[in-house]
Design a protein around this motif. Structure first.
Motif, short mmCIF file in Angstrom:
data_model
loop_
_atom_site.label_atom_id
_atom_site.label_comp_id
_atom_site.label_asym_id
_atom_site.label_seq_id
_atom_site.Cartn_x
_atom_site.Cartn_y
_atom_site.Cartn_z
N HIS A 36 4.14 0.27 4.99
CA HIS A 36 3.53 -0.08 3.71
C HIS A 36 3.15 -1.56 3.73
O HIS A 36 3.87 -2.41 3.19
CB HIS A 36 4.50 0.21 2.56
N ASN A 86 2.94 4.01 -8.00
CA ASN A 86 2.03 5.09 -8.34
C ASN A 86 1.51 5.67 -7.03
O ASN A 86 2.03 5.35 -5.95
CB ASN A 86 0.91 4.62 -9.29
N LYS A 87 0.48 6.47 -7.08
CA LYS A 87 0.03 7.13 -5.84
C LYS A 87 -0.72 6.18 -4.91
O LYS A 87 -0.96 6.52 -3.75
CB LYS A 87 -0.85 8.33 -6.18
N HIS A 88 -1.07 5.00 -5.40
CA HIS A 88 -1.82 4.04 -4.58
C HIS A 88 -0.97 2.87 -4.08
O HIS A 88 -1.15 2.42 -2.94
CB HIS A 88 -3.00 3.48 -5.38
N TYR A 89 -0.06 2.37 -4.93
CA TYR A 89 0.66 1.14 -4.61
C TYR A 89 2.12 1.23 -5.05
O TYR A 89 2.49 2.06 -5.88
CB TYR A 89 0.02 -0.07 -5.31
N GLU A 108 0.83 -1.20 0.00
CA GLU A 108 0.00 0.00 0.00
C GLU A 108 0.87 1.25 0.00
O GLU A 108 1.91 1.30 0.65
CB GLU A 108 -0.90 0.01 1.23
N GLY A 109 0.42 2.25 -0.76
CA GLY A 109 1.09 3.54 -0.75
C GLY A 109 2.34 3.60 -1.60
O GLY A 109 2.77 2.63 -2.21
N THR A 110 2.94 4.78 -1.62
CA THR A 110 4.15 5.04 -2.41
C THR A 110 5.38 4.93 -1.51
O THR A 110 5.53 5.73 -0.58
CB THR A 110 4.11 6.44 -3.04
N LYS A 130 -6.37 -2.19 2.04
CA LYS A 130 -6.77 -2.30 0.63
C LYS A 130 -6.66 -3.75 0.17
O LYS A 130 -5.70 -4.45 0.48
CB LYS A 130 -5.89 -1.41 -0.24
#
Length: 313
Positions: free
Chosen positions: A261, A234-237, A190-192, A273
């Motif tokens: 993360h 990306n901005k999500h993963y 999750e996340g960048t 997520k």
């Protein structure tokens, strides 16, 4: 041209192959452009799936300049001859839930699907990779057995190795640290992830709820070392390549949580997520010294497509 030989250009236009009457169960291909073996074969045989070609490699039916090759990323150079032996094709069906990718008299390497247990536990006696593979080898001979060498979490897919005798199991487990040359995973978190690469070190312990957690106190638990590199984000993963220096229970999952993360789909270790309805963890590479021949064996799988789909523009 000899009447017993036929030749034609393949769809890729990169090579020419021939078969004579005595060898018509084999296809002979001359390499005219440098390539990797899998790419070369998929272009030469567009009607064959990647799974079909991997099966040919696993069953030692591909040779390059008279040397049997099992690695799909084997480099080819101009002038070499690739031979596919169709006569040895095994008619055994692959066991459901896993794919045998390499087998000899001593070891079996499989690709396990996500959702399948490696081996039964005290509380879970359902079908496992071990039981499926055990049943499979007993079809050839009821005396055949398999022996587990390492495990993958139920929701983790990828490469696993089994021994075909207790002797081989003991040899491998006794020298595991020296024998295993590489264990590489790909993981979607999750996340960048800001830091492009790094190393995570902690001492892992298990609480009463059977959840692993990190201690930063030296020697307070089992030392765990994880190296990671960002492949895509990306901005999500973020998609990471992760190499294990140690192999502790839930090590990657705990260490990803430690850096903020969590692995996607990993509710147990903090994920919120669940975009692909499975854990975003795949054992991609296993390399080791063969317990009998001493030769290096390396098997590398593709990154799961559902992982890559999360990074499409």
């Amino acid at each position: 041209m000899d009447k017993g030989v036929t030749s034609m250009h393949t769809p890729s236009g990169k090579a020419k192959f021939s078969m004579n009457k005595e060898k018509r169960k084999c296809t002979y291909i001359e390499v005219t452009t440098p390539s990797e073996l899998m790419k070369f074969l998929t272009e030469e045989f567009p009607a064959k799936s990647r799974k079909d070609i991997k099966s040919l490699l696993a069953h030692r039916q591909i040779s390059v300049d008279n040397e049997v090759i099992t690695q799909f990323n084997h480099p080819l150079i101009k002038g070499q001859q690739v031979v596919v032996n169709w006569a040895k094709v095994l008619i055994e069906e692959q066991p459901q839930g896993l794919n045998i990718v390499l087998e000899d008299d001593y070891i079996i390497i499989i690709e396990k699907q996500a959702g399948l247990l490696s081996i039964a536990t005290d509380t879970e006696r359902e079908q496992t990779a071990y039981s499926i593979l055990s049943e499979h080898v007993k079809k050839r001979d009821p005396k055949n057995k398999i022996f587990i060498l390492h495990r993958l979490d139920r929701e983790t897919s990828g490469v696993m190795m089994f021994a075909k005798s207790e002797k081989i199991q003991q040899i491998m487990q006794t020298s595991w640290k020296e024998a295993v040359l590489e264990r590489t995973y790909v993981v979607v978190v999750e996340g960048t992830v800001g830091k492009e690469q790094g190393t995570i070190t902690s001492w892992l312990k298990e609480n009463k709820a059977f959840i692993m957690y990190s201690s930063r106190t030296p020697n307070d638990g089992q030392k765990a070392i994880t190296h990671y590199k960002v492949l895509k984000k990306n901005k999500h993963y973020s998609l990471l390549e992760v190499k294990l220096e140690t192999g502790r229970k839930n090590q990657i999952r705990v260490h990803m949580k430690d850096i903020g993360h969590s692995v996607i789909g990993d509710k147990k270790y903090g994920a919120t997520k669940h975009p692909i309805a499975r854990l975003g963890l795949h054992a991609r590479v296993l390399a080791f010294k063969h317990p009998i021949t001493g030769e290096e064996v390396r098997y590398e799988t593709d990154i799961p497509q559902e992982f890559l789909n999360l990074f499409k523009q």
